[in-house]
Each structure stands twice: as structure tokens, then as C-alpha cells.
Design a protein around this motif. Structure first.
Motif, PDB file in Angstrom:
ATOM      1  N   ARG A   1       0.825  -1.202   0.000  1.00 43.34           N
ATOM      2  CA  ARG A   1       0.000   0.000   0.000  1.00 43.34           C
ATOM      3  C   ARG A   1       0.864   1.258   0.000  1.00 43.34           C
ATOM      4  O   ARG A   1       0.586   2.235  -0.682  1.00 43.34           O
ATOM      5  N   TRP A   2       1.937   1.229   0.806  1.00 40.35           N
ATOM      6  CA  TRP A   2       2.832   2.394   0.834  1.00 40.35           C
ATOM      7  C   TRP A   2       3.521   2.596  -0.513  1.00 40.35           C
ATOM      8  O   TRP A   2       3.677   3.716  -0.990  1.00 40.35           O
ATOM      9  N   VAL A   3       3.934   1.492  -1.132  1.00 38.91           N
ATOM     10  CA  VAL A   3       4.559   1.579  -2.441  1.00 38.91           C
ATOM     11  C   VAL A   3       3.567   2.129  -3.467  1.00 38.91           C
ATOM     12  O   VAL A   3       3.892   2.990  -4.275  1.00 38.91           O
ATOM     13  N   SER A   4       2.329   1.615  -3.419  1.00 38.90           N
ATOM     14  CA  SER A   4       1.304   2.081  -4.358  1.00 38.90           C
ATOM     15  C   SER A   4       1.030   3.559  -4.152  1.00 38.90           C
ATOM     16  O   SER A   4       0.873   4.328  -5.112  1.00 38.90           O
ATOM     17  N   LEU A   5       0.934   4.003  -2.889  1.00 39.10           N
ATOM     18  CA  LEU A   5       0.680   5.411  -2.595  1.00 39.10           C
ATOM     19  C   LEU A   5       1.830   6.285  -3.115  1.00 39.10           C
ATOM     20  O   LEU A   5       1.600   7.352  -3.695  1.00 39.10           O
ATOM     21  N   ALA A   6       3.055   5.822  -2.929  1.00 43.33           N
ATOM     22  CA  ALA A   6       4.212   6.576  -3.422  1.00 43.33           C
ATOM     23  C   ALA A   6       4.188   6.679  -4.941  1.00 43.33           C
ATOM     24  O   ALA A   6       4.512   7.724  -5.522  1.00 43.33           O
ATOM     25  N   GLU A   7       3.807   5.565  -5.607  1.00 43.01           N
ATOM     26  CA  GLU A   7       3.724   5.590  -7.064  1.00 43.01           C
ATOM     27  C   GLU A   7       2.654   6.572  -7.529  1.00 43.01           C
ATOM     28  O   GLU A   7       2.840   7.309  -8.501  1.00 43.01           O
ATOM     29  N   ILE A   8       1.514   6.573  -6.821  1.00 41.77           N
ATOM     30  CA  ILE A   8       0.420   7.495  -7.194  1.00 41.77           C
ATOM     31  C   ILE A   8       0.867   8.938  -7.051  1.00 41.77           C
ATOM     32  O   ILE A   8       0.628   9.780  -7.921  1.00 41.77           O
TER      33      ILE A   8
ATOM     34  N   ALA B   1       3.213  18.407 -13.413  1.00 41.04           N
ATOM     35  CA  ALA B   1       4.311  19.084 -14.092  1.00 41.04           C
ATOM     36  C   ALA B   1       4.060  19.145 -15.599  1.00 41.04           C
ATOM     37  O   ALA B   1       4.297  20.180 -16.245  1.00 41.04           O
ATOM     38  N   ALA B   2       3.575  18.021 -16.154  1.00 41.70           N
ATOM     39  CA  ALA B   2       3.289  17.985 -17.594  1.00 41.70           C
ATOM     40  C   ALA B   2       2.175  18.958 -17.948  1.00 41.70           C
ATOM     41  O   ALA B   2       2.235  19.653 -18.969  1.00 41.70           O
ATOM     42  N   LEU B   3       1.144  19.042 -17.079  1.00 37.27           N
ATOM     43  CA  LEU B   3       0.045  19.967 -17.323  1.00 37.27           C
ATOM     44  C   LEU B   3       0.540  21.412 -17.278  1.00 37.27           C
ATOM     45  O   LEU B   3       0.149  22.242 -18.105  1.00 37.27           O
ATOM     46  N   GLY B   4       1.411  21.704 -16.330  1.00 39.13           N
ATOM     47  CA  GLY B   4       1.971  23.045 -16.236  1.00 39.13           C
ATOM     48  C   GLY B   4       2.773  23.415 -17.478  1.00 39.13           C
ATOM     49  O   GLY B   4       2.657  24.530 -18.003  1.00 39.13           O
ATOM     50  N   LEU B   5       3.585  22.462 -17.963  1.00 37.20           N
ATOM     51  CA  LEU B   5       4.360  22.714 -19.179  1.00 37.20           C
ATOM     52  C   LEU B   5       3.447  22.931 -20.382  1.00 37.20           C
ATOM     53  O   LEU B   5       3.694  23.802 -21.222  1.00 37.20           O
ATOM     54  N   TRP B   6       2.376  22.120 -20.459  1.00 38.18           N
ATOM     55  CA  TRP B   6       1.446  22.246 -21.593  1.00 38.18           C
ATOM     56  C   TRP B   6       0.732  23.594 -21.552  1.00 38.18           C
ATOM     57  O   TRP B   6       0.571  24.251 -22.593  1.00 38.18           O
ATOM     58  N   LEU B   7       0.304  24.019 -20.358  1.00 33.06           N
ATOM     59  CA  LEU B   7      -0.372  25.311 -20.234  1.00 33.06           C
ATOM     60  C   LEU B   7       0.568  26.452 -20.617  1.00 33.06           C
ATOM     61  O   LEU B   7       0.164  27.398 -21.303  1.00 33.06           O
TER      62      LEU B   7
ATOM     63  N   ALA C   1       1.181  11.503 -10.030  1.00 40.46           N
ATOM     64  CA  ALA C   1       0.430  12.756  -9.952  1.00 40.46           C
ATOM     65  C   ALA C   1       1.360  13.948 -10.120  1.00 40.46           C
ATOM     66  O   ALA C   1       1.033  14.930 -10.800  1.00 40.46           O
ATOM     67  N   GLY C   2       2.541  13.874  -9.523  1.00 41.37           N
ATOM     68  CA  GLY C   2       3.517  14.953  -9.663  1.00 41.37           C
ATOM     69  C   GLY C   2       3.954  15.138 -11.098  1.00 41.37           C
ATOM     70  O   GLY C   2       4.054  16.268 -11.599  1.00 41.37           O
ATOM     71  N   VAL C   3       4.211  14.007 -11.770  1.00 38.85           N
ATOM     72  CA  VAL C   3       4.598  14.074 -13.184  1.00 38.85           C
ATOM     73  C   VAL C   3       3.475  14.667 -14.020  1.00 38.85           C
ATOM     74  O   VAL C   3       3.695  15.490 -14.912  1.00 38.85           O
ATOM     75  N   ALA C   4       2.220  14.242 -13.729  1.00 40.71           N
ATOM     76  CA  ALA C   4       1.070  14.740 -14.484  1.00 40.71           C
ATOM     77  C   ALA C   4       0.891  16.238 -14.279  1.00 40.71           C
ATOM     78  O   ALA C   4       0.618  16.990 -15.232  1.00 40.71           O
TER      79      ALA C   4
END
Length: 207
Positions: free
Chosen positions: A25-32, A41-47, A36-39
């Protein structure tokens, strides 16, 4: 006498499974969180990219519009002391020939001038004739179809439209009536003889 520590009890399979589940669960939460951080950042770059692209497109549109406006010559004229209309030029647009077409009812032939002048003598007598029998002091508009040649960056172009010659008459002792030219004003950019005749029908002196 002190109590002896409890001996380590063996870990059961259920406890091992629960511990493993907690780690997953901790690993899954860290992956999420990472995804989310990558998403984000990508959204910020796209905007940012989208805003810059919109800004560039807007600037390009403004530049094209400004270039077109700068390339276009707007017909303007001053009134000379003798009543002739002299077209105003500018540094960017040297002028060529100017052609004036008058309403058919006046019986005045089209006039072409290499000096960018609309001569009052060309239409004065005809205009005074169609206003005979009316008040000596009168004002009105004479529509003409103007075509002007001009240069823009070594390219010869033309612009045209229906323009009103604003006139005024007054009486002169023993000499009949005098025609005074006041201004030249754009009436419509629709530069056709049909539009010219329609304009004259609206402006001709009513008897």
C-alpha cells in the motif's frame, strides 16, 4: 526479583501477509504521488506552451493586420484655392493616376489626372445646371467613383470607392451663382457604377 523479558514469539503467516500488504500500500501510494507529480508538471508545461503559442499567434495576427493597414492607401484630399481637390500622398505610398467617374445624368466624361487632382472645372457647369431654378444658397453632395493608383514597396496597386464631393453655392451680383467645394468624403467602398448611380439618386437636387 525482576521479570524476565518475554521471549520473541514466532510471526504467523497472517502477520507476514498483513505486513506485506501494508508495504504494498505504501509503495502504491508513493507511485500514485509520483505519477500525480509528473502529471501536474506535464500539465503546467502544456499550459505554458499553450499560452506562449496563443500569444505568438495573436502577435502574428496583429503583425499581419498592421502590415496590411500600412500597405493600404486611404484616399484623402485637400481643397485648393481654385476649388480643385488635390489628393494627399504620404511617404510610403507615392501616387499614380487618379480617375474620377461622374453620374451619367451630369453628362461629364470620366477624368484621369496624373497630378492626383479632381478639377472643379470638369463638373462645375454641369452641377450648376442641374441645380438651376433652385435657391442660390444651397449645399449638397456630388458622388463620384474614384480609382487611385499608388505604389507600395515597388508594387503598383489600386484603391477605389464612392466619394462625395461636398459643395455649396451662393449668388454673385450680375455673375449668377458661385460653386464652392468644401471637402471630399468617403461614402462607400462599393466601387461600382450601380452604386454611383444609386448614390446620385439619393443626393441629386430635388426640383
Amino acid at each position: 526479583m525482576s521479570e524476565s523479558p518475554e521471549p520473541n514469539l514466532p510471526v504467523t503467516k497472517a502477520e507476514k501477509a498483513e505486513a506485506a500488504a501494508i508495504r504494498r500500500r505504501w509503495v502504491s501510494l508513493a507511485e500514485i504521488v509520483s505519477v500525480a507529480g509528473v502529471a501536474i508538471a506535464a500539465l503546467g508545461l502544456w499550459l505554458t506552451w499553450s499560452d506562449r503559442r496563443s500569444e505568438q499567434a495573436e502577435k502574428q495576427t496583429q503583425s499581419v493586420t498592421q502590415s496590411r493597414e500600412a500597405a493600404r492607401y486611404a484616399i484623402k484630399a485637400t481643397v485648393a484655392r481654385n476649388g480643385d481637390l488635390v489628393l494627399v500622398t504620404d511617404e510610403r505610398h507615392p501616387l499614380g493616376d487618379v480617375t474620377a467617374v461622374f453620374p451619367n445624368a451630369l453628362g461629364v466624361a470620366p477624368q484621369t489626372s496624373p497630378t492626383q487632382t479632381i478639377s472643379r472645372d470638369a463638373y462645375e457647369r454641369a452641377l450648376l445646371k442641374v441645380t438651376d431654378g433652385r435657391e442660390d444658397r444651397a449645399t449638397g453632395k456630388l458622388p463620384v467613383l474614384l480609382t487611385v493608383q499608388y505604389w507600395n514597396d515597388d508594387k503598383l496597386q489600386t484603391t477605389n470607392g464612392i466619394y462625395d464631393i461636398v459643395w455649396r453655392t451662393k449668388s454673385r451680383p450680375l455673375l449668377g451663382r458661385d460653386l464652392k467645394i468644401e471637402a471630399l468624403r468617403l461614402r462607400t467602398p462599393s466601387a461600382t457604377e450601380t452604386a454611383l448611380e444609386a448614390a446620385w439618386a439619393a443626393e441629386k437636387p430635388k426640383g
